[in-house]
Write an enzyme that holds these catalytic residues in place. Structure first.
Site, short mmCIF file in Angstrom:
data_model
loop_
_atom_site.label_atom_id
_atom_site.label_comp_id
_atom_site.label_asym_id
_atom_site.label_seq_id
_atom_site.Cartn_x
_atom_site.Cartn_y
_atom_site.Cartn_z
N GLY A 11 -25.71 13.76 5.74
CA GLY A 11 -26.70 12.96 6.61
C GLY A 11 -26.76 13.82 8.50
O GLY A 11 -25.64 14.24 9.15
N ARG A 74 -26.14 15.01 0.45
CA ARG A 74 -24.11 13.82 0.68
C ARG A 74 -23.89 14.90 -1.07
O ARG A 74 -24.28 14.81 -2.41
CB ARG A 74 -24.60 12.50 0.87
CG ARG A 74 -24.85 12.49 2.37
CD ARG A 74 -24.68 10.85 2.40
NE ARG A 74 -24.81 10.40 3.04
CZ ARG A 74 -24.59 10.51 4.60
NH1 ARG A 74 -23.15 10.48 4.92
NH2 ARG A 74 -25.54 10.21 5.59
N ASN A 112 -17.16 13.61 8.77
CA ASN A 112 -15.69 13.23 7.87
C ASN A 112 -15.95 14.25 6.68
O ASN A 112 -15.04 14.81 6.10
CB ASN A 112 -15.27 11.44 7.66
CG ASN A 112 -14.82 11.58 9.61
OD1 ASN A 112 -13.88 11.53 10.22
ND2 ASN A 112 -15.95 10.67 10.10
N GLY A 113 -17.16 13.11 5.36
CA GLY A 113 -16.72 13.88 4.47
C GLY A 113 -16.66 15.21 3.97
O GLY A 113 -15.89 15.82 3.91
N THR A 134 -21.95 14.50 13.43
CA THR A 134 -22.60 13.08 13.20
C THR A 134 -23.42 12.27 14.35
O THR A 134 -22.15 12.12 15.41
CB THR A 134 -21.63 11.56 12.96
OG1 THR A 134 -21.97 10.85 12.53
CG2 THR A 134 -19.92 12.06 13.38
N ASP A 136 -21.93 9.15 14.74
CA ASP A 136 -21.53 7.78 14.57
C ASP A 136 -20.96 7.70 15.20
O ASP A 136 -19.60 7.30 15.58
CB ASP A 136 -21.23 7.49 13.30
CG ASP A 136 -22.30 7.34 12.52
OD1 ASP A 136 -23.15 7.21 12.72
OD2 ASP A 136 -21.60 7.47 10.80
N ARG A 171 -37.42 -15.67 22.65
CA ARG A 171 -37.00 -14.99 21.38
C ARG A 171 -35.30 -14.70 20.91
O ARG A 171 -35.02 -14.11 22.14
CB ARG A 171 -37.84 -14.52 20.10
CG ARG A 171 -39.28 -15.26 20.16
CD ARG A 171 -39.62 -14.31 19.21
NE ARG A 171 -40.88 -14.85 18.13
CZ ARG A 171 -41.88 -14.63 17.82
NH1 ARG A 171 -41.71 -13.40 18.38
NH2 ARG A 171 -43.23 -14.79 17.70
N GLY A 179 -24.39 3.03 11.71
CA GLY A 179 -22.64 3.07 11.65
C GLY A 179 -22.10 1.68 10.87
O GLY A 179 -21.81 0.90 11.20
#
Ligand code: F6P
Length: 357
Positions: A11, A74, A112-113, A134, A136, A171, A179
């Site tokens: 990503g 990816r 990570n990947g 990332t 994340d 509301r 994530g």
């Protein structure tokens, strides 16, 4: 003379270009001749020999530009050893491209990947430098990843905007933050945006506790409630399921994401209508924030220094404010998760934020 390859995989995020610029600027200042082979669309470019020969000029003027000038895709690590549709051995193909171009080193930017494949290539004998990208912030061994701060700013802006409309209309709102596996982004944006309830993958929630927190605010005379919910937030009941049963449940889910399920449960159980806002990929878009620009310039420069030293096989991370060479073999395959018992979570709870546990 240095001849390096570079690719961005997984990503995207806001500061990939800033990081590549840092590497190339620092190298071109310090070597007589530099060739940069930019592989297009992540590992695909390396596998299929799809690249462009770039010069320092190509990396000029991109500090503030989001996305990646190289493109990304990816390529799951678990399929790297599986031949492609035409029977091509991907690992052998990547090595062949590397040796054909007589590269001194391959600079790989990704999460990570991507890092697992980078480590695989290191084990196969290639000279690798990895830069931790990332939104994340879940890469083990570095205090921070680039993209994270920029994404916090966007997710926080989204919560800020929801705050004013939620307050006007009394509301309950859910803002779903990116994530799937970890909740760093939700935690930071949630606190920064003044969310009342924060739900993270690391802290399974009990829907009754979530409703209790909403009721408490109502009793206090507060007409609105904001929930910051991570994409990967999980209920205690779901966390108790086997991996297989949970996967099946998700595959057959009638809700587009966990936030809609939570909203429906609150409506069914408490009769309170909940609106859901999903900023989605906006969190990865746009220009990198100043913090990320500085971080990437430092990480890129430190990566260049490792290349000049011919010291390979590292992720260049940030540890206690200093750039550091971290052996890829020590960190690949590990996730940095939010610790439910950490000081930060305790401090947030002390201010009245509910984590639904
Ligand atoms: O890893 C970055 C990330 O943006 C996650 O936060 C998110 O869960 C995932 O990627 C989304 O992936 P995709 O862009 O493939 O939909």
């Amino acid at each position: 003379m240095k001849r390096i390859g570079m690719l961005t995989s997984g990503g995207d995020c806001q500061a990939l270009n800033a990081a590549m610029r840092g590497v190339v600027k620092a190298l071109s200042e310090n070597v007589d001749e530099l060739e940069v082979y930019g592989f297009l669309n992540g590992y695909k470019g390396l596998i299929y020999g799809d690249y462009r020969l770039l010069t320092a000029k190509d990396f000029s003027g991109i500090l503030t530009k989001g996305g990646t000038i190289l493109g990304s895709s990816r390529q799951p690590f678990k399929l790297m050893r599986t031949p492609d549709a035409n029977g091509l051995d991907k690992v052998a193909a990547m090595k062949q491209t590397y040796y054909k171009l007589s590269l001194d080193c391959l600079v790989i930017l990704g999460g990570n990947g991507t890092q697992k494949t980078a480590n695989l290539l290191r084990e196969e004998g290639l000279n690798i430098i990895h830069l931790p990208k990332t939104i994340d912030n879940d890469i083990y061994g570095t205090d921070v990843t680039f993209g994270f701060q920029s994404a916090i700013n966007i997710a926080t802006d989204a919560i800020d905007c929801i705050h004013t409309t939620a307050a006007s209309h009394n509301r309950v709102f859910i803002v779903e933050v990116m994530g799937h596996k970890v909740g760093w982004l939700t935690l930071y944006a949630g606190i920064a945006g003044g969310a009342d309830i924060i739900l993270l993958p690391e802290i399974p929630y009990d829907i009754d506790k979530v409703i209790e927190a909403i009721d408490k605010r109502t009793r206090q005379g507060k007409g609105f409630t904001i929930l910051a919910v991570a994409e990967g937030a999980i209920s205690k009941a779901d966390a108790d399921l086997s991996k297989k049963a949970y996967k099946e449940k998700k595959a057959n889910a009638k809700y587009p994401s966990v936030s809609y399920e939570i909203a429906d449960q609150i409506l069914q159980k408490a009769g309170v209508e909940v609106r859901v806002t999903v900023p989605g990929h906006t969190q990865r878009g746009g220009s990198p924030c100043p913090y990320d620009r500085v971080l990437c310039t430092r990480l890129g420069s430190a990566a260049a220094k490792a290349i000049l030293d011919e010291d390979y096989g590292y992720m260049i991370g940030m540890v206690n404010g200093k750039t550091k060479r971290i052996p890829l073999g020590d960190v690949a395959g590990k996730l940095k998760m939010v610790d439910p018992d950490s000081q930060m979570i305790k401090e947030a709870k002390r201010t009245g934020i509910s984590f639904g546990d």
